[in-house]
Design a protein around this motif. Sequence first.
Motif, PDB file in Angstrom:
ATOM      1  N   PRO A   1       0.814  -1.228   0.000  1.00 15.13           N
ATOM      2  CA  PRO A   1       0.000   0.000   0.000  1.00 15.13           C
ATOM      3  C   PRO A   1       0.840   1.267   0.000  1.00 15.13           C
ATOM      4  CG  PRO A   1      -0.792  -1.566   1.640  1.00 15.13           C
ATOM      5  CD  PRO A   1       0.526  -2.080   1.167  1.00 15.13           C
ATOM      6  N   SER A   2       0.260   2.335  -0.534  1.00 10.82           N
ATOM      7  CA  SER A   2       0.884   3.650  -0.544  1.00 10.82           C
ATOM      8  C   SER A   2       1.230   4.095   0.867  1.00 10.82           C
ATOM      9  CB  SER A   2      -0.065   4.669  -1.183  1.00 10.82           C
ATOM     10  OG  SER A   2       0.419   5.990  -1.030  1.00 10.82           O
ATOM     11  N   LYS A   3       2.331   4.822   0.986  1.00 11.78           N
ATOM     12  CA  LYS A   3       2.747   5.368   2.280  1.00 11.78           C
ATOM     13  C   LYS A   3       2.000   6.649   2.624  1.00 11.78           C
ATOM     14  CE  LYS A   3       7.515   3.592   1.973  1.00 11.78           C
ATOM     15  NZ  LYS A   3       7.485   3.167   0.554  1.00 11.78           N
ATOM     16  N   LEU A   4       1.281   7.217   1.684  1.00  8.62           N
ATOM     17  CA  LEU A   4       0.510   8.427   1.973  1.00  8.62           C
ATOM     18  C   LEU A   4      -0.654   8.107   2.905  1.00  8.62           C
ATOM     19  CD1 LEU A   4       0.231  10.129  -1.549  1.00  8.62           C
ATOM     20  CD2 LEU A   4       1.901  10.602   0.261  1.00  8.62           C
ATOM     21  N   THR A   5      -0.915   8.989   3.869  1.00  6.05           N
ATOM     22  CA  THR A   5      -2.083   8.822   4.730  1.00  6.05           C
ATOM     23  C   THR A   5      -3.356   9.081   3.925  1.00  6.05           C
ATOM     24  OG1 THR A   5      -2.196  11.144   5.400  1.00  6.05           O
ATOM     25  CG2 THR A   5      -0.721   9.709   6.674  1.00  6.05           C
ATOM     26  N   ALA A   6      -4.486   8.767   4.517  1.00  5.96           N
ATOM     27  CA  ALA A   6      -5.759   9.013   3.846  1.00  5.96           C
ATOM     28  C   ALA A   6      -5.923  10.490   3.512  1.00  5.96           C
ATOM     29  CB  ALA A   6      -6.915   8.539   4.720  1.00  5.96           C
ATOM     30  N   ASP A   7      -5.586  11.375   4.469  1.00  7.69           N
ATOM     31  CA  ASP A   7      -5.711  12.809   4.217  1.00  7.69           C
ATOM     32  C   ASP A   7      -4.792  13.251   3.091  1.00  7.69           C
ATOM     33  OD1 ASP A   7      -7.600  13.965   6.220  1.00  7.69           O
ATOM     34  OD2 ASP A   7      -6.271  12.918   7.599  1.00  7.69           O
ATOM     35  N   GLU A   8      -3.586  12.716   3.053  1.00  8.34           N
ATOM     36  CA  GLU A   8      -2.642  13.078   1.997  1.00  8.34           C
ATOM     37  C   GLU A   8      -3.121  12.609   0.630  1.00  8.34           C
ATOM     38  OE1 GLU A   8       1.227  12.962   5.008  1.00  8.34           O
ATOM     39  OE2 GLU A   8       0.826  11.286   3.645  1.00  8.34           O
TER      40      GLU A   8
END
Length: 521
Positions: free
Chosen positions: A382-389
Amino acid sequence: MKYFFSFVVGFFFITIQAQNNDQRILTPKAGKLPKVNAVRVFGVRPNSEFIYKIPATGEGQLVYAVDNLPEGLSVNAKNGVITGFLKKKGDFKIILKASNKLGSDKREMIIKVGDKICLTPPIGWNSWYSWSESVADDKIRKTAQAFEKLGLINYGWNYINIDDCWQGKREGKDLALQPNERFPDMQGLSNYIHSFGMKIGIYTTPWVSSYAGFTGGTCDNAEGNYDVFAIPLENRKQLNQIAGSYPGVHRKNLSRIGEYWFLDVDAKQMADWGFDFVKVDWKPNDIKTTKRFHDDLVNQNRDIVFSVSNNAPITNAEGLATYSNLWRTTTDIEDKWEKILSIVDTQFEWRPYVGPGHWSDPDMLQIGSFGTPNSFVKKTVPSKLTADEQYSQVSFWALQAAPLIISCNLDEMDDFTLSLITNNEVIDIDQDPLGVSADKFWLKSNEIRVMYKALYDGSMAVGVFNTSESEKEYTLNLNEFHFLKKYKIRDVWRQKDLGEFTDTIKVMIKSHGVILLKLSK
């Protein structure tokens, strides 16, 4: 073209709580009634193959129809795919319809038959971050199947693009580049993608070798013989990886344009196979090379979107906008918040050159699950970006009229990721036919960033971003936009009307989060 708006400030406040990582906003699921999600303008050149799938949602089997369909085109009532050829230049206003047992919906679309194509930013999928060196025919076909199964095709997602690592040898009387063993039938693959009503893309470079070490579009000899400067067979991970994995292209001094140009015969081969999009990867993106390949593509009897990559210099903006449909404004993106912000910060200088047919490309959306670039991918994470990001990145891209290209493993797509890319109101902002890229306010020491974009119907999309490490409150003074005295506000991610206002809006935004609003009469 410049746009001016005016607002009147008042004293009424509304507080909107932004999403956080534990309370993700999922786009409301498509309703049972039909909903047509088509683009509002579509460009095609005279006598070029026309393929367009009417994107629509609704319960059960939909029936499709088109009013005022010009002579030369026909629509399949069962799958909504419009095909054919148009001979004469001109604008044709048609009405796209979808119906089921519960009701019907329609949307107007203008077909512009002329010299311009790509009148809205492309939205689709690219193989690089998901499969990199392991890309193959079966993965491309499965991606098309997933577009249909997941319903992406019903929201206008329609490009399936093969990136680097498909290349084999130069063969045949014209020495056009042929695919490697993982792509046994390129024309058959194109036909398969087109059967869904979608488009297919491919990759090349004017260098002797591609970044991933495969055969390029030029050579140092007229025979197209790369063996004379290729690494030994026993040192290759793949038979046709002539320079080895990245950065072999640089070590072997093959990151240069060779003496003999083969991209003209390659362009013909790509057109004969049925490709609709080509990404051409090298740097610096000089205008001479860009124009030469532009001319090669225009000489084909097929509409092919020309995407220039990568890290284009702003000094070449006018030429790139003249001869290409997309230009990459950055080095390869990563799923890191700092990288996303660094890209956004550089996009506004390209704003004067963005418009229908010509789009800045800040690279692919970092959502979903990826493999490791420049490797033979067997596992995705999975992407390392948070949901908000992730909400912020999609909002940034939509406001800037950027191509929306995902590059994830669709077999591992979760509900959150699917929700991110099936919000038809966010897609409409990106695909707005006016084709304006967002302008900006940078506020509170760059912690709060406001981006605003004029839309074709006289409304405006506004994104308020919090780039800091903590939750922030911000009061948006509507007179800064110079728009209307009274307006309706809609929360686009939640698809929720907030009411009519003549005042300010106070927003509470989570760290790295966004509030995306639509302001209208």
